[in-house]
Design a protein around this motif. Structure first.
Motif, short mmCIF file in Angstrom:
data_model
loop_
_atom_site.label_atom_id
_atom_site.label_comp_id
_atom_site.label_asym_id
_atom_site.label_seq_id
_atom_site.Cartn_x
_atom_site.Cartn_y
_atom_site.Cartn_z
N ALA A 152 12.80 2.88 -7.80
CA ALA A 152 12.99 1.46 -8.12
C ALA A 152 13.59 0.79 -6.90
CB ALA A 152 13.90 1.29 -9.33
N HIS A 153 13.07 -0.36 -6.55
CA HIS A 153 13.56 -1.06 -5.36
C HIS A 153 14.95 -1.65 -5.61
CE1 HIS A 153 9.09 -1.58 -4.16
NE2 HIS A 153 9.56 -0.39 -3.79
N ILE A 154 15.74 -1.68 -4.56
CA ILE A 154 17.15 -2.08 -4.66
C ILE A 154 17.30 -3.54 -5.10
CG2 ILE A 154 17.36 -2.81 -2.24
CD1 ILE A 154 20.12 -1.43 -2.23
N THR A 182 23.61 5.31 -6.53
CA THR A 182 22.45 5.48 -7.41
C THR A 182 21.30 4.57 -7.00
OG1 THR A 182 23.90 6.08 -9.25
CG2 THR A 182 21.66 5.41 -9.80
N VAL A 183 21.58 3.27 -6.83
CA VAL A 183 20.49 2.34 -6.51
C VAL A 183 19.94 2.61 -5.10
CG1 VAL A 183 21.42 0.59 -8.06
CG2 VAL A 183 22.07 0.53 -5.65
N THR A 184 20.79 3.08 -4.20
CA THR A 184 20.31 3.41 -2.85
C THR A 184 19.34 4.58 -2.89
OG1 THR A 184 22.37 2.61 -1.85
CG2 THR A 184 21.01 4.08 -0.52
N MET A 185 19.69 5.62 -3.63
CA MET A 185 18.80 6.79 -3.74
C MET A 185 17.50 6.41 -4.44
SD MET A 185 20.38 9.07 -2.09
CE MET A 185 19.26 10.42 -2.45
N MET A 186 17.57 5.58 -5.46
CA MET A 186 16.35 5.15 -6.16
C MET A 186 15.45 4.35 -5.23
SD MET A 186 17.96 4.13 -9.89
CE MET A 186 16.38 3.83 -10.67
N HIS A 187 16.05 3.54 -4.36
CA HIS A 187 15.27 2.76 -3.41
C HIS A 187 14.63 3.67 -2.36
CE1 HIS A 187 14.18 -0.73 -0.95
NE2 HIS A 187 14.54 0.01 0.09
N VAL A 188 15.41 4.60 -1.82
CA VAL A 188 14.91 5.48 -0.75
C VAL A 188 13.73 6.31 -1.24
CG1 VAL A 188 15.50 7.48 0.67
CG2 VAL A 188 17.09 5.57 0.49
N GLU A 234 0.82 -1.21 0.00
CA GLU A 234 0.00 0.00 0.00
C GLU A 234 0.86 1.26 0.00
OE1 GLU A 234 -2.52 -0.33 3.35
OE2 GLU A 234 -3.71 -1.99 2.53
N LYS A 235 2.02 1.20 0.64
CA LYS A 235 2.92 2.37 0.70
C LYS A 235 3.90 2.40 -0.46
CE LYS A 235 2.72 2.44 5.75
NZ LYS A 235 3.50 2.26 7.00
N GLY A 236 3.87 1.41 -1.33
CA GLY A 236 4.78 1.35 -2.48
C GLY A 236 6.19 0.93 -2.11
N LYS A 237 6.36 0.32 -0.94
CA LYS A 237 7.69 -0.09 -0.48
C LYS A 237 7.97 -1.54 -0.86
CE LYS A 237 7.89 3.10 3.43
NZ LYS A 237 8.11 3.23 4.90
N LEU A 277 14.33 -3.27 7.17
CA LEU A 277 15.70 -2.75 7.28
C LEU A 277 16.70 -3.83 6.92
CD1 LEU A 277 17.79 -0.64 8.16
CD2 LEU A 277 17.51 -1.48 10.50
N TYR A 278 16.51 -5.05 7.40
CA TYR A 278 17.49 -6.11 7.18
C TYR A 278 17.52 -6.55 5.72
CZ TYR A 278 17.07 -6.19 12.24
OH TYR A 278 17.03 -5.82 13.55
N THR A 279 16.37 -6.51 5.05
CA THR A 279 16.36 -6.85 3.63
C THR A 279 17.10 -5.79 2.82
OG1 THR A 279 14.23 -7.96 3.89
CG2 THR A 279 14.91 -7.41 1.65
#
Length: 592
Positions: free
Chosen positions: A297-299, A287-293, A121-124, A242-244
């Protein structure tokens, strides 16, 4: 170190590594397992699987394969629960692992457990997790249905074992096979944390060792990844999201940490290529960290790209480091020129990269084959990480020994190059170098030793050398606060005081005069006498661009004023000594 010492040290180090690996291997055996308090059942047979319109019965859940589950795919597994009367007095449940998917569990059409829908629901990103599902009482013989809904492309393939029993027994069953991962992961994280604390001190030290920071991040990244991949953090906390994220982030951080260590440790000759590799790896992580945050796009979607990149980088590093070590061993026989630190570093890198790439290959083969990624392990990477960090520690240990040895040799060579061989004080080269670097407030004293030529001509050069060495000793005893005491050449000396204080300067000069008088009284032929003049940098503030050399010339000018006064005294001593020698010769003739 001699060749024999190198070989002996290398053998003892490798023996230590072997003992550590053997200890860890023993810890990984089943001898330390805790017996189950109650019956623990693995629900592996009697399942049916449905995916879309496909519906079929399977003999073994963990060996089944339905293909890769992509975003939106629903996979449902069903079975009948066994007789649970033996668990009447204890709460029981089932446990299974889900990867990047929402989970719904039903017992006879009644929803008893749900996970992951709030993330959707939160898009996470829906995390990986071990699902502990308590079963209602009187569940014996009822239908158990588990629905997995993939929330990412290539989310998972295959199924994990489904265990039935008490929470404690299931927890022990999950942890005990991963004892090796627990021990190695904790060791690597603690080791990395210690290095991280030490790194600021090493960065600020004279050696400015940057590589220790990358050693710390490498060890931390490896330890965190081992813990996250094996789902070990749920022991201490319940934050699967967090662990994932940390699992993927720490995995992506390993290559730039290792490449950064190689780059800043100067172990690869192709520095330009390694620099590009380091910058590219670091940019990829950021780059991938910022996209995930920011939920762009998820990491987890970048694993395939990472695997391709890291295999290319790993092959390059293995080939180049092997060739570099081989070339050094061929060019320099019997380990000469090949430091132990280099050998340990290259060995550790090769072992880790080979182990890691074996696990990467097996992971992808399992994910796209009949078994599925649920059965994938990183045992090779775990052992390789331990060996690499041990080799890295040995590399750093021997590197510091070699650095100290080189520093001592360098210091001795500089001492030879910048020390006057006769007097043991600074020579002209050192004096000029010091003058060129002088800054702040200072006082320069120019000194000229009297009677040197007279002593050489009348008593020989041995006595002249004795006079020079004695005067140098007087200077060192008198000017204890001096920044520099040196011999400019012949009978010319210089003293640099790191302050401007006429009273302190005069007291030091008076001490020198007293010592010259005392030493003269102890000598038969030698007379200690000197002319001097001193000047400070403030005396030339009116002169734009004045240097320490200008201050020295001013002190030299003042010294010559005193030297002119001493000149007549020198002529008087010459006259006295000639009369003395003449009278001694005359007396001898009369006696004869």
């Amino acid at each position: 170190m001699s060749v024999l010492t190198r070989v002996r040290t290398a053998f003892l180090s490798l023996l230590g590594i072997a003992l550590i690996v053997l200890t860890v291997a023993i810890l990984g055996t089943s001898k330390f397992n805790t017996p189950s308090e109650f019956e623990l059942v693995q629900l592996d047979s009697g399942w049916t699987i449905s995916r879309g319109s496909e519906y079929h019965y399977i003999e073994s859940l963990v060996n089944s394969y339905t293909g890769l589950a992509n975003r939106g795919d629903n996979i449902v597994i069903r079975t009948n629960l066994p007789d649970l009367t033996s668990y009447t007095d204890v709460p029981i449940g089932i446990c299974f692992r889900s990867i990047l998917s929402t989970v719904d569990v039903y017992v006879d059409s009644a929803l008893v457990y749900s996970f992951g829908h709030d993330y959707v629901e939160k898009g996470k990103m829906v995390p990986k997790i071990y699902n502990f599902v308590p079963l209602p009482k009187n569940s014996s013989g009822k239908t158990l249905l588990i629905r997995f809904t993939a929330q990412e492309n290539n989310a998972f393939s295959g199924f994990s074992p489904v265990y039935l029993g008490t929470y404690n027994d299931i927890s022990n069953q999950l942890l005990e096979p991963k004892r090796l991962s627990v021990v190695v992961g904790i060791f690597l994280m603690m080791f990395g944390f210690i290095l991280l604390i030490i790194s600021p001190f090493m960065l600020l030290s004279s050696s400015k060792d940057t590589s220790i920071l990358f050693s710390a991040t490498t060890s931390l990244a490896m330890g965190i990844y081992i813990f996250c991949f094996n789902d070990l953090f749920w022991i201490v906390s319940d934050n699967p999201s967090l662990y994932t994220f940390l699992e993927y982030f720490s995995l992506f951080m390993i290559p730039p940490s290792i490449i950064g260590f190689v780059l800043f440790n100067g172990k690869d000759r192709n520095k330009k290529i390694v620099t590009y590799g380091f910058m590219g790896s670091l940019l990829f992580v950021l780059t991938v960290t910022m996209m995930h945050v920011f939920n762009i796009a998820h990491i987890c979607n970048f694993v395939v790209l990472f695997h391709v990149t890291v295999i290319i980088q790993g092959v390059y590093m293995v080939i180049t480091l092997s060739m570099s070590l081989r070339k050094r061993l061929i060019e320099k026989s019997e380990f000469r020129g090949v430091t132990l630190s280099t050998v340990f570093l290259v060995t550790g890198l090769l072992l880790f990269m080979i182990c890691a790439q074996v696990d990467i290959v097996f992971f992808n083969l399992l994910k796209y084959s009949a078994e599925g990624e649920q059965s994938a392990t990183i045992n090779f990477t775990t052992v390789g990480s331990l060996l690499f960090m041990i080799c890295l520690f040995l590399n750093y240990f021997y590197h510091r020994i070699e650095y100290l040895s080189e520093s001592n040799v360098k210091e001795k060579l500089e001492g030879i190059a910048y020390t006057d061989a006769l007097t043991g004080i600074a020579n002209r080269a050192r004096c000029e170098l010091t003058l060129a670097k002088l800054d702040g407030n200072y006082t320069i004293i120019s000194l000229d030793l009297d009677y040197l030529k007279y002593t050489n001509d009348n008593f020989g050069h041995a006595e002249g050398d004795h006079l020079l060495k004695g005067f140098a000793a007087i200077l060192k005893e008198s000017f204890t606060e001096a920044l520099l005491i040196g011999r400019m050449g012949g009978d010319e000396f210089i003293v640099v005081l790191p302050y401007i204080d006429e009273d302190r300067c005069e007291r030091a000069i008076k001490c020198m005069v007293d010592l010259m008088c005392y030493r003269t009284s102890k000598e038969e032929h030698i007379r200690y006498s000197a002319s001097w003049g001193y000047a400070t940098n403030k005396e030339l503030t009116f002169k734009a661009g004045a240097t320490a050399q200008d201050v020295y010339l001013l002190a030299d000018t003042k010294m010559y004023s005193m030297k002119n006064q001493h000149h007549n005294q020198s002529l008087g001593r010459l006259y006295d000594d000639l009369l003395k020698n003449f009278s001694q010769k005359g007396g001898s003739s009369n006696e004869a």
